[in-house]
Design a protein around this motif. Structure first.
Motif, PDB file in Angstrom:
ATOM      1  N   ILE A 141      -7.036   2.372   1.733  1.00 29.91           N
ATOM      2  CA  ILE A 141      -6.524   3.695   1.375  1.00 29.91           C
ATOM      3  C   ILE A 141      -6.297   4.526   2.636  1.00 29.91           C
ATOM      4  O   ILE A 141      -5.312   5.257   2.756  1.00 29.91           O
ATOM      5  CB  ILE A 141      -7.505   4.401   0.423  1.00 29.91           C
ATOM      6  N   GLY A 142      -7.198   4.384   3.602  1.00 26.91           N
ATOM      7  CA  GLY A 142      -7.063   5.141   4.844  1.00 26.91           C
ATOM      8  C   GLY A 142      -5.819   4.811   5.638  1.00 26.91           C
ATOM      9  O   GLY A 142      -5.372   5.601   6.475  1.00 26.91           O
ATOM     10  N   LEU A 169       0.866  -1.171   0.000  1.00 28.58           N
ATOM     11  CA  LEU A 169       0.000   0.000   0.000  1.00 28.58           C
ATOM     12  C   LEU A 169       0.909   1.229   0.000  1.00 28.58           C
ATOM     13  O   LEU A 169       1.736   1.385   0.906  1.00 28.58           O
ATOM     14  CB  LEU A 169      -0.904   0.011   1.237  1.00 28.58           C
ATOM     15  N   ILE A 170       0.750   2.097  -0.996  1.00 24.64           N
ATOM     16  CA  ILE A 170       1.684   3.214  -1.176  1.00 24.64           C
ATOM     17  C   ILE A 170       0.899   4.508  -1.304  1.00 24.64           C
ATOM     18  O   ILE A 170      -0.005   4.626  -2.143  1.00 24.64           O
ATOM     19  CB  ILE A 170       2.562   3.001  -2.423  1.00 24.64           C
ATOM     20  N   GLY A 171       1.225   5.485  -0.462  1.00 27.53           N
ATOM     21  CA  GLY A 171       0.574   6.789  -0.513  1.00 27.53           C
ATOM     22  C   GLY A 171       1.454   7.822   0.140  1.00 27.53           C
ATOM     23  O   GLY A 171       2.633   7.943  -0.192  1.00 27.53           O
ATOM     24  N   ALA A 172       0.888   8.597   1.090  1.00 20.91           N
ATOM     25  CA  ALA A 172       1.714   9.533   1.852  1.00 20.91           C
ATOM     26  C   ALA A 172       2.742   8.775   2.676  1.00 20.91           C
ATOM     27  O   ALA A 172       3.835   9.265   2.951  1.00 20.91           O
ATOM     28  CB  ALA A 172       0.833  10.387   2.754  1.00 20.91           C
ATOM     29  N   VAL A 173       2.375   7.565   3.107  1.00 16.93           N
ATOM     30  CA  VAL A 173       3.296   6.617   3.723  1.00 16.93           C
ATOM     31  C   VAL A 173       3.122   5.290   2.999  1.00 16.93           C
ATOM     32  O   VAL A 173       2.219   5.132   2.181  1.00 16.93           O
ATOM     33  CB  VAL A 173       3.015   6.442   5.238  1.00 16.93           C
ATOM     34  N   SER A 174       3.976   4.340   3.284  1.00 15.50           N
ATOM     35  CA  SER A 174       3.894   3.029   2.639  1.00 15.50           C
ATOM     36  C   SER A 174       3.751   1.947   3.694  1.00 15.50           C
ATOM     37  O   SER A 174       4.255   2.079   4.814  1.00 15.50           O
ATOM     38  CB  SER A 174       5.137   2.761   1.789  1.00 15.50           C
ATOM     39  N   GLU A 175       3.052   0.875   3.301  1.00 13.84           N
ATOM     40  CA  GLU A 175       2.874  -0.252   4.218  1.00 13.84           C
ATOM     41  C   GLU A 175       2.788  -1.547   3.422  1.00 13.84           C
ATOM     42  O   GLU A 175       1.931  -1.669   2.541  1.00 13.84           O
ATOM     43  CB  GLU A 175       1.594  -0.095   5.038  1.00 13.84           C
ATOM     44  N   PRO A 176       3.654  -2.517   3.717  1.00 10.59           N
ATOM     45  CA  PRO A 176       3.458  -3.857   3.153  1.00 10.59           C
ATOM     46  C   PRO A 176       2.417  -4.582   3.998  1.00 10.59           C
ATOM     47  O   PRO A 176       2.686  -4.982   5.125  1.00 10.59           O
ATOM     48  CB  PRO A 176       4.845  -4.495   3.269  1.00 10.59           C
ATOM     49  N   MET A 177       1.196  -4.730   3.466  1.00 10.42           N
ATOM     50  CA  MET A 177       0.101  -5.287   4.272  1.00 10.42           C
ATOM     51  C   MET A 177       0.206  -6.793   4.302  1.00 10.42           C
ATOM     52  O   MET A 177       0.215  -7.463   3.277  1.00 10.42           O
ATOM     53  CB  MET A 177      -1.250  -4.857   3.709  1.00 10.42           C
ATOM     54  N   SER A 178       0.262  -7.336   5.509  1.00  6.90           N
ATOM     55  CA  SER A 178       0.462  -8.767   5.696  1.00  6.90           C
ATOM     56  C   SER A 178      -0.861  -9.495   5.811  1.00  6.90           C
ATOM     57  O   SER A 178      -1.926  -8.895   5.970  1.00  6.90           O
ATOM     58  CB  SER A 178       1.288  -9.024   6.953  1.00  6.90           C
ATOM     59  N   LEU A 179      -0.774 -10.826   5.758  1.00  9.43           N
ATOM     60  CA  LEU A 179      -1.944 -11.674   5.945  1.00  9.43           C
ATOM     61  C   LEU A 179      -2.633 -11.382   7.270  1.00  9.43           C
ATOM     62  O   LEU A 179      -3.857 -11.223   7.327  1.00  9.43           O
ATOM     63  CB  LEU A 179      -1.522 -13.141   5.926  1.00  9.43           C
ATOM     64  N   ILE A 221      -1.311  -1.339  -4.335  1.00 11.23           N
ATOM     65  CA  ILE A 221      -2.343  -0.308  -4.407  1.00 11.23           C
ATOM     66  C   ILE A 221      -1.654   1.030  -4.145  1.00 11.23           C
ATOM     67  O   ILE A 221      -1.003   1.201  -3.111  1.00 11.23           O
ATOM     68  CB  ILE A 221      -3.465  -0.558  -3.390  1.00 11.23           C
ATOM     69  N   VAL A 222      -1.787   1.961  -5.098  1.00 10.95           N
ATOM     70  CA  VAL A 222      -1.004   3.195  -5.058  1.00 10.95           C
ATOM     71  C   VAL A 222      -1.936   4.403  -5.128  1.00 10.95           C
ATOM     72  O   VAL A 222      -2.828   4.467  -5.980  1.00 10.95           O
ATOM     73  CB  VAL A 222      -0.008   3.256  -6.232  1.00 10.95           C
ATOM     74  N   ILE A 223      -1.726   5.367  -4.225  1.00 16.04           N
ATOM     75  CA  ILE A 223      -2.418   6.656  -4.283  1.00 16.04           C
ATOM     76  C   ILE A 223      -1.559   7.632  -5.080  1.00 16.04           C
ATOM     77  O   ILE A 223      -0.374   7.804  -4.797  1.00 16.04           O
ATOM     78  CB  ILE A 223      -2.664   7.230  -2.877  1.00 16.04           C
TER      79      ILE A 223
END
Length: 469
Positions: free
Chosen positions: A238-239, A195-205, A323-325
């Motif tokens: 996205i949030g 997940l990439i936007g103002a910050v990034s997060e590799p979302m895990s299971l 998923i990119v903002i």
């Protein structure tokens, strides 16, 4: 014949009486499952293990708070040690009597990596101290009520009654703890989606499944062929990255969505669907699904598939990997790092001229960094709270910037810190990426890992190698 029948019936009566008055086998209240090994515990056996007490309360999805009360139980890590323990290569499923389950990563169990909320306002806050996960059997000195929450409940306790956690994480009526190996389940479970936007997060299971739980954010849709899809509305994801507040009532920034940006949902094969933020905003009918007809996705759909009544068939992209903002100039939210952290300062401590730190493992290109290389990331001179020594002045660069400077392979889950004395420390990659105040720092002699909010065992000294595993 009558006498024989009478004696026979009397014998049966005495036998049944003996059975009814005899001692019954103690009832199993908790199973610990590790592959083919199953350890069954009675309540007496559970209570014989070392116990702890602390404060715990919950926040429901509608904002209602149950104030913290005192719980007593056995630390989760103590229970897991009864059947093999949990390491960085495993996750844990916690089941209750109804079959409801959540998945916990080692970071949850060892470090208490849960979202916490102020007990008065319900606002998301920085965790006070360290949360300890326990299997509780008492509340306020009384056995847990079977009807309301027991006999066992998964509870996250703290030393003070100042914070609460999400209600869906505190599972009632638990009956089984099941260890899973990432290596065994990697094809099904060991994925991350960026997940990439103002910050990034590799979302895990673990994070996704917890959010997709029926008592959390789960949304569903039935397609024209009768298939039942379930997952999380896209706007919740996205949030998590539209600013640095991941969760809670204001986790999704309506003001930014109204101002307008686009969202790219990208599959592993490169196929991309672009959506407008005003269409996605608070829309429960645009869903990132992880299940169809109650089963994990497979084939080209795996691991996630975009579905819902607001989408055309061409927009229903499967095999989501990213998923990119895309923010237009001028509307992106500033993160706490950008608004609060003093970046690009002159180093208060010059650092070791001859020392280097090498990044290796599950990355595309190995990299060796000198102190000058690190200074180029933007220096922070700040004060952090050391777990033992209290406030200490440190110099370094944001760890998440160093991590972002290499291309990390999707299967990477853990960071190993190798100290110059050869000692190795392990920390969750996702936790380190999400920590805005964690620094790769230095003194005049060596590189160090400064990790506020983490236990002392993660603060590496004399750091010379970082391995992505």
């Amino acid at each position: 014949m009558k006498k024989f029948l009478t004696v026979l019936l009397l014998g049966v009566y005495l036998l049944l009486s003996a059975c009814s008055t005899g001692t019954q086998a103690p009832k199993t209240v908790l199973e610990l499952v590790n592959g083919d090994q199953v350890v069954s515990l009675t309540m007496d056996q559970l209570k014989a293990l070392p116990a702890v007490e602390g404060w715990s309360g919950v926040r429901f999805s509608d904002g209602v708070i149950t104030a913290p009360t005192r719980y007593k139980g056995v630390p989760l890590r103590t229970l897991l040690n009864q059947n093999g323990g949990i390491g960085q290569g495993r996750s844990l499923e916690v089941f209750n009597e109804d079959g409801y389950a959540i998945t916990l990563d080692p970071g949850d169990i060892f470090d208490g990596n849960y979202i916490t909320y102020d007990v008065t306002t319900g606002d998301e806050i920085e965790t006070h101290g360290t949360l300890l996960t326990i299997v509780a059997y008492e509340r306020e000195g009384q056995a847990l009520s079977f009807e309301s929450e027991g006999p066992l409940r998964l509870v996250m306790i703290s030393e003070t009654p100042s914070q609460v956690v999400d209600e869906y994480m505190s599972v009632k009526g638990i009956t089984q703890l099941k260890l899973k190996y990432f290596d065994i389940i990697r094809e099904r479970d060991g994925w991350t989606v960026d997940l990439i936007g103002a910050v990034s997060e590799p979302m895990s299971l673990a994070t996704f499944e917890s959010g997709a739980a029926p008592y959390c954010h789960m949304a569903s849709w039935t397609d024209d062929k009768g298939h039942f899809w379930s997952g999380i509305p896209l706007y919740y994801l996205i949030g998590r990255v539209d600013d640095d507040k991941k969760h809670g009532e204001n986790g999704f920034r309506d003001d930014l969505a109204q101002a307008g940006y686009t969202i790219d949902v990208i599959s592993a094969n490169g196929y991309k669907v672009t959506l407008d933020s005003r269409t996605v905003m608070r829309n429960d009918n645009i869903i990132v699904a992880n299940h169809m007809d109650g089963e994990d996705l497979s084939g080209e759909d795996f691991p996630l598939h975009l579905v819902g009544s607001y989408l055309s068939k061409k927009q229903m992209v499967g095999g989501i990997s990213k998923i990119v903002i895309n923010f237009p100039t001028g509307i992106r939210a500033k993160t706490s790092t950008e608004t609060q952290a003093p970046m690009g300062e002159i180093p208060a401590v010059r650092g070791p001229d001859k020392a280097t730190v090498t990044l290796i493992g599950l990355i595309d290109d190995e990299k060796t960094l000198t102190v000058d290389d690190l200074i180029a990331f933007g220096v922070v001179n700040t004060t952090l709270e050391h777990p033992m020594e209290g406030d200490m002045k440190v110099t370094g660069v944001p760890f998440n910037k160093v991590l972002a400077s290499v291309s990390i392979k999707p299967m990477a889950r853990t960071i190993a810190f190798i100290q110059k004395d050869g000692f190795t420390l392990y920390v969750s990659l996702a936790d380190l990426q999400a920590c805005d105040r964690c620094l790769l720092g230095w003194n005049e002699e060596m590189f160090n890992a400064y990790l506020p909010g983490f236990e002392l065992t993660f603060w590496a000294e004399g750091l010379n190698t970082i391995i992505f595993e």
